[in-house]
Design a protein around this motif. Structure first.
Motif, mmCIF file in Angstrom:
data_model
loop_
_atom_site.group_PDB
_atom_site.id
_atom_site.type_symbol
_atom_site.label_atom_id
_atom_site.label_comp_id
_atom_site.label_asym_id
_atom_site.label_seq_id
_atom_site.Cartn_x
_atom_site.Cartn_y
_atom_site.Cartn_z
ATOM 1 N N ARG B 20 1.044 -1.421 -0.110
ATOM 2 C CA ARG B 20 0.288 0.181 0.034
ATOM 3 C C ARG B 20 1.162 1.255 0.100
ATOM 4 N N ALA B 24 0.410 4.329 -2.958
ATOM 5 C CA ALA B 24 0.802 5.224 -1.885
ATOM 6 C C ALA B 24 1.504 6.152 -3.515
ATOM 7 N N LYS B 41 -5.327 2.771 -0.772
ATOM 8 C CA LYS B 41 -4.213 1.824 0.285
ATOM 9 C C LYS B 41 -5.044 0.698 0.738
#
Lengths: 116, 138
Positions: B20, B24, B41
């Motif tokens: 995640r 991001a 995320k």
């Protein structure tokens, strides 16, 4: 990762990391060991330093709710980060866990119900 | 803007946060809002966790993460070569979990669907699962 304290017979669980499947089992084990060791039934989660939580965290909270509910305890979550609000909303957890409180208000309401 | 990454990782729970965070960072040039970033995320974390817990049952396998950006559209693919899902419709029902023994909430796919613009799941028993998620940024 987390810090455990006791205040007025509440286990205060201050989590200092993202809550995902990687950490939930460890959090669960530490909490249950401490609750049993000290014979406590209420848990106050302090989420001030939790910037992220996925559905593994929801499962962990439901599990702790079931655990303390059996022994007449309650669960509170204080200092909820706005990032966590969408997942909390969609989980329906608000029906069983109080998220809109701070430490003072929790302790105050407990002392009040004890005095009555 | 057009860009794409491919990452191959082992199905270890440490990689849930890695996946995640990588996504991001990769989509940061699109300046997503805090909410959009958090939605993406969370969806990535859910898909990768599914591969680790369900596809590979905590054994080590390979997870391939692809992230593609095209203008304001983010497309993420999480692919594994694990057990596969027999009944996708059932797996995607809110609160359904194949692992009630593990304290799972059964909300993984529901989170992906509500946090992303579109989610497509393709799976074949014993061959693996591919989750395609699209988010159109504001």
């Amino acid at each position: 990762m987390m810090q455990l304290d006791v205040l007025d017979k509440n286990l205060i669980v201050k989590i200092k990391c993202d809550i995902d499947h990687h950490v939930t089992d460890k959090i669960k084990e530490k909490i249950e060991r401490k609750l049993e060791l000290l014979n406590l039934k209420n848990i106050i989660f302090d989420f001030e330093r939790v910037d992220f939580m996925d559905s593994s965290g929801i499962g962990m909270l439901i599990g702790r709710y079931k655990f303390v509910d059996k022994i007449g305890g309650k669960i509170y979550v204080i200092n909820l980060n706005p990032n966590l609000k969408p997942i909390i909303e969609m989980s329906g957890l608000k029906k069983i866990i109080n998220f809109d409180c701070d430490l003072e208000s929790v302790l105050k309401s407990q002392r009040k119900s004890k005095a009555e | 803007m057009k860009n794409k990454i491919n990452i191959v990782m082992q199905s270890k729970s440490e990689n849930e946060s890695f996946a995640r965070i990588v996504v991001a960072a990769f989509i940061a040039p699109l300046n997503p809002t805090v909410e959009e970033l958090n939605d993406i995320k969370t969806a990535v974390s859910e898909a990768v966790t599914n591969s680790i817990i369900h596809a590979y049952q905590e054994k080590t396998g390979k997870i391939i993460l692809t992230c593609e950006i095209f203008e304001r559209r983010v497309k993420i693919i999480i692919k594994d070569y694990g057990l596969g899902i027999e009944n996708i419709k059932k797996a995607m029902e809110p609160l359904y979990t194949s692992r009630p023994d593990m304290e799972r909430s059964g909300l993984g796919f529901t989170v992906m669907q509500s946090f992303m613009s579109k989610v497509i799941v393709k799976s074949k028993k014993n061959f693996g699962t591919k989750v395609i998620m699209i988010k159109n940024l504001a």
